[in-house]
Design a protein around this motif. Sequence first.
Motif, mmCIF file in Angstrom:
data_model
loop_
_atom_site.group_PDB
_atom_site.id
_atom_site.type_symbol
_atom_site.label_atom_id
_atom_site.label_comp_id
_atom_site.label_asym_id
_atom_site.label_seq_id
_atom_site.Cartn_x
_atom_site.Cartn_y
_atom_site.Cartn_z
ATOM 1 N N UNK A 104 0.839 -1.199 0.000
ATOM 2 C CA UNK A 104 0.000 0.000 0.000
ATOM 3 C C UNK A 104 0.878 1.255 0.000
ATOM 4 N N UNK A 105 0.406 2.290 -0.652
ATOM 5 C CA UNK A 105 1.130 3.562 -0.659
ATOM 6 C C UNK A 105 0.890 4.286 0.655
ATOM 7 N N UNK A 106 1.939 4.397 1.454
ATOM 8 C CA UNK A 106 1.885 5.107 2.731
ATOM 9 C C UNK A 106 2.781 6.336 2.614
ATOM 10 N N UNK A 107 2.157 7.479 2.495
ATOM 11 C CA UNK A 107 2.868 8.719 2.175
ATOM 12 C C UNK A 107 4.002 9.008 3.132
ATOM 13 N N UNK A 108 3.764 8.849 4.419
ATOM 14 C CA UNK A 108 4.770 9.213 5.408
ATOM 15 C C UNK A 108 5.936 8.225 5.479
ATOM 16 N N UNK A 109 5.845 7.127 4.711
ATOM 17 C CA UNK A 109 6.951 6.175 4.646
ATOM 18 C C UNK A 109 7.680 6.248 3.312
ATOM 19 N N UNK A 110 7.348 7.246 2.509
ATOM 20 C CA UNK A 110 7.998 7.394 1.207
ATOM 21 C C UNK A 110 9.509 7.570 1.396
ATOM 22 N N UNK A 111 10.281 6.755 0.700
ATOM 23 C CA UNK A 111 11.728 6.843 0.793
ATOM 24 C C UNK A 111 12.332 6.102 1.960
ATOM 25 N N UNK A 112 11.492 5.520 2.825
ATOM 26 C CA UNK A 112 12.012 4.780 3.979
ATOM 27 C C UNK A 112 12.601 3.446 3.525
ATOM 28 N N UNK A 113 13.526 2.931 4.319
ATOM 29 C CA UNK A 113 14.121 1.634 4.007
ATOM 30 C C UNK A 113 13.088 0.533 4.179
ATOM 31 N N UNK A 114 13.394 -0.639 3.603
ATOM 32 C CA UNK A 114 12.470 -1.767 3.706
ATOM 33 C C UNK A 114 12.260 -2.163 5.155
ATOM 34 N N UNK A 115 13.324 -2.144 5.969
ATOM 35 C CA UNK A 115 13.204 -2.509 7.379
ATOM 36 C C UNK A 115 12.307 -1.524 8.132
#
Length: 439
Positions: free
Chosen positions: A44-55
């Motif tokens: 799912x597209x979670x805006x506040x996690x954009x660019x975050x690492x997979x972990x």
Amino acid sequence: MRKLGSLLERADEGLRSLLIGRKVPAWLLGAGTFAAFMLLMMTRTLTQLAGASLAARAWAVLILCLPLGVMLCFALRLTREKSTLEQLCAFALCAVSMLARVSFIERSSGDYDIYLADWIAKLAAGSFGEGMKANVGEYNVLYQYILFVITRLGVPALYAVKAVSFAGDAFLAGAAATLAGKKNGLIAFGAVLLLPTVALNGGMFAQCDSLYAACALWGLAFALHNRPAGSAACFALSLAFKLQSAFILPIVVVLWAGRRLRVREALIFALTLLLVMLPALLGGKSIGDIIGIYTSQTGLYTGLNYNAANFFGLMETAGLDVYAYGNFAMALAFGACALLVLWGVRRAQALTDGEYVRLALLLVLLIVFLLPRMHERYFYLATPLSVALAARRGGRTVIAAALIELALLSTCWALAIPLSLASAMMLSAAVLVLTDCKK
């Protein structure tokens, strides 16, 4: 054709045996539901996690999925003796209810933007002791602890705040199921999870009303199931979360009169409150500051009504003497409360579990309906209680539950229903519950 018909008949019987029987382990169905939902959240597209690492993304998604795990645990408990088909329906219902909640996961309400986000930022800026000494926010220390932990999780605060509320929803639904009884407990569980007012309270508005409501309902449920110590602790935790738990607390007098609680449980109640305060006291907050959180709330609002579907929603309050009408309404509220408690005390020994649930609902409805300075969400406790009562007794209580939900939804979510009509609906629901004489 005969062979084909025979083959289809055998397939039908095999499928029926699989789904109506109990050949699939319930834990396997629950684990599969959890894994499928977590995979959905990962994509799912979670805006506040954009660019975050997979972990980092996986950690945030896991926190969002943990409330589903709590829901599934309750579903497992409620479907222990049910068929595979009923288990599948229960697990699917949990997943759907979580999907409804995360639909609003990116939305931040005015209360969150103006208050909660600021409180979280202040708690994140220093140590635990500094946060306690700073007297951050209007919530009591128990929720302040939760907000402080959220600042250390390393995930977007908005997601974590909502995840906590979702977990509260799960415990609230579990309590409603327990109060509804074994026969229709699963129906009450699913209904509470799907109630728009419950789902939107945390999912859309990032509110935490489910936490104090869940503790209050478990307090009642434990008392009715001969677990008085757990009941006292849960009632104390409810009060430690929010002052609004006071609307149901008069039921304690009736529970004591009916020998469901004893005087010694008052010590457990007080000890629980003390233990809740202890970390804040050790962190440097004074006892006066802790108590002052509640005393300041009582004087924070001075108007007669804050969009609540109650007595003052039936009239035009502009220009009315706030103190005269307010004192008049408080007298009515305390009088109604006293009458209900007196009725309950006189019949306490003969009251069934359903009658206790009915009395608890009446206390919440009439107290909030008559008191001044009420906000729309102060009726929140009435929704799960009304669902539990409707599942237990049926008849007119089902209509009452529908009226309560619609009236509360109209004030919280701005439906095209005038406040006066919503207030009339809430009053009608109270009358229906009051006149329902089933055991």
